[in-house]
Design a protein around this motif. Structure first.
Motif, mmCIF file in Angstrom:
data_model
loop_
_atom_site.group_PDB
_atom_site.id
_atom_site.type_symbol
_atom_site.label_atom_id
_atom_site.label_comp_id
_atom_site.label_asym_id
_atom_site.label_seq_id
_atom_site.Cartn_x
_atom_site.Cartn_y
_atom_site.Cartn_z
ATOM 1 N N ARG B 64 -13.963 -26.672 12.378
ATOM 2 C CA ARG B 64 -13.964 -26.325 10.588
ATOM 3 C C ARG B 64 -15.860 -26.854 10.267
ATOM 4 N NH1 ARG B 64 -10.660 -23.918 8.106
ATOM 5 N NH2 ARG B 64 -11.878 -23.818 7.036
ATOM 6 N N LEU B 65 -16.117 -28.423 10.491
ATOM 7 C CA LEU B 65 -16.547 -28.941 10.597
ATOM 8 C C LEU B 65 -17.610 -29.569 11.141
ATOM 9 C CD1 LEU B 65 -15.062 -31.505 7.655
ATOM 10 C CD2 LEU B 65 -15.882 -29.686 7.467
ATOM 11 N N GLN B 66 -18.697 -30.343 11.203
ATOM 12 C CA GLN B 66 -19.708 -30.630 11.506
ATOM 13 C C GLN B 66 -20.269 -32.027 10.806
ATOM 14 O OE1 GLN B 66 -22.310 -27.794 13.074
ATOM 15 N NE2 GLN B 66 -23.667 -28.414 14.302
ATOM 16 N N ARG B 67 -20.132 -32.939 12.134
ATOM 17 C CA ARG B 67 -20.783 -34.381 11.098
ATOM 18 C C ARG B 67 -21.900 -34.913 11.669
ATOM 19 N NH1 ARG B 67 -15.520 -38.474 10.172
ATOM 20 N NH2 ARG B 67 -15.403 -37.554 12.213
ATOM 21 N N ARG B 68 -23.416 -35.211 10.820
ATOM 22 C CA ARG B 68 -24.209 -36.101 11.751
ATOM 23 C C ARG B 68 -24.627 -37.395 10.872
ATOM 24 N NH1 ARG B 68 -28.268 -31.296 12.270
ATOM 25 N NH2 ARG B 68 -27.121 -30.741 10.394
ATOM 26 N N ARG B 69 -24.459 -38.332 11.931
ATOM 27 C CA ARG B 69 -24.980 -39.457 11.072
ATOM 28 C C ARG B 69 -25.848 -38.805 10.490
ATOM 29 N NH1 ARG B 69 -24.021 -44.949 14.744
ATOM 30 N NH2 ARG B 69 -24.654 -43.181 16.662
ATOM 31 N N GLY B 70 -26.231 -39.986 8.763
ATOM 32 C CA GLY B 70 -27.296 -40.340 8.643
ATOM 33 C C GLY B 70 -27.787 -38.895 7.892
ATOM 34 N N VAL B 71 -27.363 -37.551 7.674
ATOM 35 C CA VAL B 71 -27.228 -36.467 7.409
ATOM 36 C C VAL B 71 -26.488 -35.829 6.539
ATOM 37 C CG1 VAL B 71 -27.790 -34.460 7.735
ATOM 38 C CG2 VAL B 71 -28.862 -35.667 9.168
ATOM 39 N N GLY B 72 -24.885 -35.907 6.997
ATOM 40 C CA GLY B 72 -23.475 -35.259 6.477
ATOM 41 C C GLY B 72 -23.057 -34.346 6.980
ATOM 42 N N THR B 73 -22.089 -34.161 5.902
ATOM 43 C CA THR B 73 -21.176 -33.559 7.190
ATOM 44 C C THR B 73 -21.331 -32.197 6.016
ATOM 45 O OG1 THR B 73 -19.557 -35.036 6.501
ATOM 46 C CG2 THR B 73 -18.508 -33.057 7.565
ATOM 47 N N THR B 74 -21.251 -31.275 7.141
ATOM 48 C CA THR B 74 -21.373 -29.313 6.622
ATOM 49 C C THR B 74 -20.301 -28.819 7.687
ATOM 50 O OG1 THR B 74 -22.645 -29.405 8.707
ATOM 51 C CG2 THR B 74 -23.802 -29.749 6.823
ATOM 52 N N VAL B 75 -20.333 -27.710 6.716
ATOM 53 C CA VAL B 75 -19.489 -26.807 7.685
ATOM 54 C C VAL B 75 -20.048 -25.608 8.547
ATOM 55 C CG1 VAL B 75 -17.913 -24.643 6.778
ATOM 56 C CG2 VAL B 75 -18.493 -26.525 4.831
ATOM 57 N N ALA B 76 -18.875 -26.189 9.316
ATOM 58 C CA ALA B 76 -19.365 -25.438 10.894
ATOM 59 C C ALA B 76 -19.591 -23.942 10.885
ATOM 60 C CB ALA B 76 -18.888 -26.328 12.100
ATOM 61 N N PRO B 77 -19.909 -23.437 10.891
ATOM 62 C CA PRO B 77 -20.059 -22.064 11.605
ATOM 63 C C PRO B 77 -18.946 -21.683 12.959
ATOM 64 C CG PRO B 77 -21.729 -22.512 12.804
ATOM 65 C CD PRO B 77 -21.228 -23.566 12.398
ATOM 66 N N PRO B 78 -18.318 -20.230 12.722
ATOM 67 C CA PRO B 78 -17.080 -20.315 13.804
ATOM 68 C C PRO B 78 -17.944 -20.348 14.834
ATOM 69 C CG PRO B 78 -17.821 -18.142 11.691
ATOM 70 C CD PRO B 78 -18.696 -18.789 12.350
ATOM 71 N N ARG B 79 -17.057 -20.347 16.225
ATOM 72 C CA ARG B 79 -17.399 -21.420 17.502
ATOM 73 C C ARG B 79 -17.773 -20.363 18.386
ATOM 74 N NH1 ARG B 79 -11.673 -24.383 18.910
ATOM 75 N NH2 ARG B 79 -12.638 -26.371 17.917
ATOM 76 N N LEU B 80 -18.686 -20.452 18.838
ATOM 77 C CA LEU B 80 -20.133 -19.411 19.731
ATOM 78 C C LEU B 80 -18.776 -19.095 21.068
ATOM 79 C CD1 LEU B 80 -22.397 -18.900 18.539
ATOM 80 C CD2 LEU B 80 -23.205 -20.471 20.370
ATOM 81 N N GLY B 81 -18.348 -17.477 20.771
ATOM 82 C CA GLY B 81 -17.865 -17.443 22.251
ATOM 83 C C GLY B 81 -19.060 -17.414 23.742
ATOM 84 N N VAL B 82 -18.713 -18.075 24.254
ATOM 85 C CA VAL B 82 -19.402 -18.268 25.136
ATOM 86 C C VAL B 82 -18.884 -17.367 26.562
ATOM 87 C CG1 VAL B 82 -20.834 -19.763 24.881
ATOM 88 C CG2 VAL B 82 -18.955 -20.773 25.853
ATOM 89 N N ALA B 83 -19.045 -17.233 27.726
ATOM 90 C CA ALA B 83 -18.415 -16.436 28.708
ATOM 91 C C ALA B 83 -18.896 -17.424 29.996
ATOM 92 C CB ALA B 83 -19.632 -15.254 29.288
ATOM 93 N N VAL B 84 -17.138 -17.688 30.583
ATOM 94 C CA VAL B 84 -18.068 -18.689 31.749
ATOM 95 C C VAL B 84 -16.683 -17.213 32.573
ATOM 96 C CG1 VAL B 84 -15.791 -20.252 32.821
ATOM 97 C CG2 VAL B 84 -16.832 -20.537 29.952
ATOM 98 N N GLY B 85 -17.539 -17.444 33.572
ATOM 99 C CA GLY B 85 -17.327 -16.244 34.927
ATOM 100 C C GLY B 85 -17.250 -15.025 34.094
ATOM 101 N N SER B 86 -18.122 -14.881 33.786
ATOM 102 C CA SER B 86 -18.424 -13.228 33.439
ATOM 103 C C SER B 86 -18.824 -12.145 34.188
ATOM 104 C CB SER B 86 -19.775 -13.403 32.286
ATOM 105 O OG SER B 86 -21.071 -13.527 32.884
ATOM 106 N N ALA B 87 -19.495 -12.098 35.243
ATOM 107 C CA ALA B 87 -19.703 -11.496 35.793
ATOM 108 C C ALA B 87 -19.229 -11.577 37.612
ATOM 109 C CB ALA B 87 -21.180 -11.361 36.621
ATOM 110 N N GLN B 88 -18.592 -10.998 37.845
ATOM 111 C CA GLN B 88 -17.366 -10.740 39.559
ATOM 112 C C GLN B 88 -18.553 -11.673 39.705
ATOM 113 O OE1 GLN B 88 -15.447 -9.109 38.470
ATOM 114 N NE2 GLN B 88 -15.083 -6.692 38.706
#
Lengths: 252, 252
Positions: B64-88
């Motif tokens: 839900r959040l993303q924190r980066r030192r020296g920058v701040g805490t931001t609201v994270a975008p929805p998680r990226l769907g990454v295909a694993v073993g997509s193609a046969q």
DNA sequence: TAGTGGTCTAGACCACGGG
DNA sequence: CCGTGGTCTAGACCACTAT
């Protein structure tokens, strides 16, 4: 200033501690053995307890340790390999799995499941609770959502709440022809109810496995399974036959 | 003592805080927006900063959040769907994936990979480093282990270290006939080198995806891929066609 | 240089499990 | 009851980023 940065890498204490402990676990401890308590360990390493705990937390996250309040910290066994979607496309509740039906109700699913089911926001959906026990250990808790529209027979179910009703819903599901399924895995933290089933504290890290089952008519059911991340390794066998049986730590 | 336990559930502060913050994120913040800093938030909720941080950590774990030192805490975008073993079943390095070869060396694999490869403890193995970038973001770092015995042509490779050598090893792999693969997913924490590739701090939570590729002759290669657990949702499509495209939070 | 999150300390008290 | 891990506090300093 003739020095060029010269690797000024002040490694955090907890990180270094984790490395030291990790090696000690490999060499001086057997599975199941209990470690000295946190205050003792912190003193021994000359750090504050909070720092020591940061190291322990990481090791627990990696499945190396197991901590229980009121008991102590023990060396965890290698993670259990639990098969996910092992057999070729089959409905939940097929005979021969380690799942135990617990209960079934009709309720409005959470927003997360709503989007996958494609049902209206006020639509009641059959909700089945199951738990999975492998080798005597609870490894997963699941909520299975089945819209009444998916299976005609569902509305006729009149079993009282409890395992019997859950089994009835699952039985109806078997009537349909499963066309396919897709699945996603992500990190989450255990909700209070799931944590209880899994014998963990709320907020414990879990692997969220979301499965969508579809028939020719569309999405027939959605399952959200919560696996203990500390003790489980999810396995997927694309060939159906072989199983990963590695044991990382034992090999060293 | 007429009271029967009466729900004496002193919910931890950080847990309650997390709930409150979570709701606030849904209602009052847009993706990418920066939150007030930790000291400010802690003061606003009347808790110590450490307690506030415990809540933020959980929210970050849930993506839900993303924190980066020296920058701040931001609201994270929805998680990226990454295909694993997509193609046969296909070998790593097949054209059209998002993987970028980085380097290749010959080295003794770590114990974890040794057990899967079934090679001797002092056997040098071709080790390919790749990174995966999806939608501009680094999502995974991989180490692929290929024993020289798997592919005859491997020993003839003389490309200097670097991407070219990595591509050469992958090219040799394509010559083999892939019989199948199996895969496991577990929680881990990022090693220092992987963390660097993933633009995270060491110890960040990651999903460890271990894949074993085999031919008729046995295990030909093993891949250990480290996915950012905060930003990724791994997807597996058993039918090959459909993709989970849910967006939980947007649906509320 | 100013402001952020990351690390660390040295305490305290609480909740739970087992004798 | 005691010992365990879990929660919480009120500080301090450090590492990093942006300006």
């Amino acid at each position: 200033m003739g020095t060029t940065q010269l690797e000024t890498v002040p490694e955090p204490k907890y990180w270094h501690l984790k490395t030291v402990l990790s090696e000690a676990l490999d060499q001086d401890f057997a599975v199941g053995e209990v470690l000295p308590n946190e205050r003792e360990l912190a003193a021994r390493f000359g750090v504050a307890r909070a720092t020591l705990r940061q190291a322990l937390e990481q090791l627990e996250l990696e499945g190396r340790l197991q901590r229980r309040r009121g008991v102590g910290t023990t060396v965890a066994p290698p993670r259990l390999g639990v098969a996910v979607g092992s057999a070729q496309h089959c409905w939940p509740g097929e005979s021969g799995d380690d799942w135990t039906p617990v209960d079934a109700t009709e309720a409005v699913p959470p927003a997360a499941a709503l989007g996958l089911l494609g049902t209206a926001a006020d639509q009641l959906v059959h909700t089945v609770r199951r738990t999975r026990v492998t080798q005597g250990q609870p490894v997963a808790a699941e909520l299975l959502y089945v819209p009444a529209a998916s299976v005609p027979g569902l509305s006729a179910i009149d079993a009282p709440a409890g395992p019997a009703r859950a089994r009835a819903v699952l039985r109806e599901l078997q009537r349909l022809v499963l066309e396919g399924q897709d699945r996603s895995v992500e990190l989450g933290s255990a909700r209070a109810d799931d944590a209880k089933e899994l014998d963990r504290l709320p907020g414990a890290p879990v692997l969220l496995v979301t499965t969508r089952y579809f028939t020719a008519a569309g999405t027939a059911a959605v399952s959200v399974a919560t696996y203990r991340a500390d003790t489980c390794r999810l396995t997927f066998a694309d060939t159906g036959d072989v199983e990963i049986t590695h044991d990382a730590r034992a090999a060293s």
